[in-house]
Design an enzyme around this catalytic site. Structure first.
Site, short mmCIF file in Angstrom:
data_model
loop_
_atom_site.label_atom_id
_atom_site.label_comp_id
_atom_site.label_asym_id
_atom_site.label_seq_id
_atom_site.Cartn_x
_atom_site.Cartn_y
_atom_site.Cartn_z
N ASP A 123 -25.59 -9.75 -43.71
CA ASP A 123 -26.76 -10.45 -43.16
C ASP A 123 -27.60 -10.99 -44.31
O ASP A 123 -28.08 -10.23 -45.15
CB ASP A 123 -27.62 -9.49 -42.34
CG ASP A 123 -28.96 -10.11 -42.00
OD1 ASP A 123 -28.99 -11.02 -41.15
OD2 ASP A 123 -29.99 -9.72 -42.60
N TYR A 136 -34.06 -15.69 -48.37
CA TYR A 136 -33.79 -14.62 -49.35
C TYR A 136 -33.34 -15.17 -50.69
O TYR A 136 -33.22 -14.42 -51.66
CB TYR A 136 -32.71 -13.65 -48.85
CG TYR A 136 -33.00 -12.89 -47.59
CD1 TYR A 136 -34.27 -12.88 -47.02
CD2 TYR A 136 -31.99 -12.17 -46.95
CE1 TYR A 136 -34.51 -12.18 -45.85
CE2 TYR A 136 -32.23 -11.47 -45.78
CZ TYR A 136 -33.49 -11.48 -45.23
OH TYR A 136 -33.72 -10.79 -44.07
N LYS A 141 -30.13 -16.96 -41.60
CA LYS A 141 -31.31 -17.35 -40.81
C LYS A 141 -31.91 -18.65 -41.34
O LYS A 141 -31.95 -18.85 -42.56
CB LYS A 141 -32.38 -16.24 -40.87
CG LYS A 141 -31.82 -14.86 -40.64
CD LYS A 141 -32.87 -13.77 -40.68
CE LYS A 141 -32.21 -12.41 -40.74
NZ LYS A 141 -31.74 -12.02 -42.08
N HIS A 148 -35.60 -17.33 -38.20
CA HIS A 148 -36.11 -16.18 -38.95
C HIS A 148 -37.40 -15.60 -38.37
O HIS A 148 -37.65 -14.41 -38.46
CB HIS A 148 -36.35 -16.61 -40.41
CG HIS A 148 -36.32 -15.50 -41.39
ND1 HIS A 148 -35.72 -15.61 -42.62
CD2 HIS A 148 -36.82 -14.24 -41.34
CE1 HIS A 148 -35.85 -14.47 -43.27
NE2 HIS A 148 -36.51 -13.63 -42.52
#
Ligand code: A2P
Length: 297
Positions: A46, A51, A76, A109
């Site tokens: 994930d 990120y 996401k 997200h």
């Protein structure tokens, strides 16, 4: 025997329940962490555009030598890319970085409460990607019951997954109930409560790793507190995505398929819920964060 690490989503797609998380994994450590995780048995990773490590996740998957179809890839879309066509472009951006042409699960997200129309349009973008076979399943993250209600009213495809903050100190029963009512799988972020000890998330938190009840249950099984929390998540039928960049802890967190918690132990852990969120409140817009631009490459 049924595979304990397998969940079936509401559209029939199967997903490994225990995924490998990379939130706050520095890019330079992420490829090695993902490769280690896949070597010890994880088959689900994930990540998220926000990120800043999708490229390294893709590299770790390739380095593992596994076939693309043997790894379930979840990522996401970030808020600055919300909107229908913007989301289609965000898909291209994510797949380019990951080095794949299809995603297994793509989530929004956050509900962006200061731009909910754009959030709905972004979800319609996910529906387009699903219809076109570019993603195998779609879903959301950090959606509270009223966000889900608004979304469901205005869109066609029920999300397969809602990923939320969920660990023994914060179990969000209202969100879980709404998810269950709609056949939406609850996926736990910070499943071993990293958010209770990560720096920078507000005062007054107590690290869950030192919890006496969890420690006692762990000692009784010859397991660690992290393993007990993950087992608790899985026995509740949830997906969980523990993050680690430490090889020993990556392996430790996958060692959860050789013991079982009793009903009493499950209830004792359920009773630890303090009802207090540790991460950001999804109802409080954070325009400065939302506007962060996700680079093209
Ligand atoms: P590290 O990456 O150094 O292992 P969560 O996924 O619940 O947010 O938790 C992630 C946090 O917990 C990270 O700080 C991670 O640090 C740490 N962590 C991961 N696995 C374990 C474990 N088995 N025991 C203790 N801490 C862990």
């Amino acid at each position: 025997m049924a595979n304990e690490n397998e969940l079936v989503l509401n559209n029939g797609v199967t997903m490994p329940a225990l995924g490998f998380g990379v939130f706050q994994s520095p890019p330079e450590e992420t490829s090695a962490a993902v490769e280690t995780a896949l070597n010890v048995g994880y088959r689900h990773v994930d990540t998220a555009a926000a990120y800043n490590n999708e490229r390294q996740v893709g590299e770790g998957i390739r380095r593992s030598g596994l076939r693309r179809d043997d790894v379930f890839i979840e990522t996401k879309v970030w808020v600055s890319d919300y909107g229908h066509d913007e989301t289609l472009r965000a898909f291209e951006k994510a797949t380019r970085k990951l080095g794949v042409d299809r995603l297994d699960l793509l989530l929004l997200h956050q509900p962006a409460t200061d731009r909910f129309d754009r959030t709905v349009a972004a979800y319609r973008g996910l529906e387009t990607l699903l219809a076109d076979g570019r993603v195998r399943a779609i879903g959301v993250s950090n959606f509270m019951p009223h966000h889900l209600a608004d979304l469901l009213e205005r869109t066609e495809v029920v999300p397969a997954v809602n990923q939320i903050e969920l660990h023994p100190y914060f179990t969000q029963p209202d969100v879980r109930k709404t998810n269950a009512e709609h056949g939406i799988l609850t996926q736990a972020w910070s499943p071993i409560g990293g958010i209770t000890f990560y720096p920078g998330y507000g005062e007054g938190r107590r690290s869950i790793l030192g919890d006496g009840t969890i420690g006692a249950v762990a000692a009784g099984h010859g397991k660690t507190a992290a393993q007990v929390m993950l087992r608790w998540q899985l026995q509740h039928g949830r997906s969980a995505i523990p993050k680690s960049t430490n090889p020993a802890r990556i392996a430790e967190n996958f060692g959860v398929f050789d013991f079982e918690l009793t009903a009493d132990e499950m209830s004792m852990i359920d009773a630890l819920d303090r009802g207090v969120r540790n991460g950001p409140d999804p109802d409080v817009p954070r325009p400065a964060m939302f506007d962060r631009v996700i680079p093209e490459d």
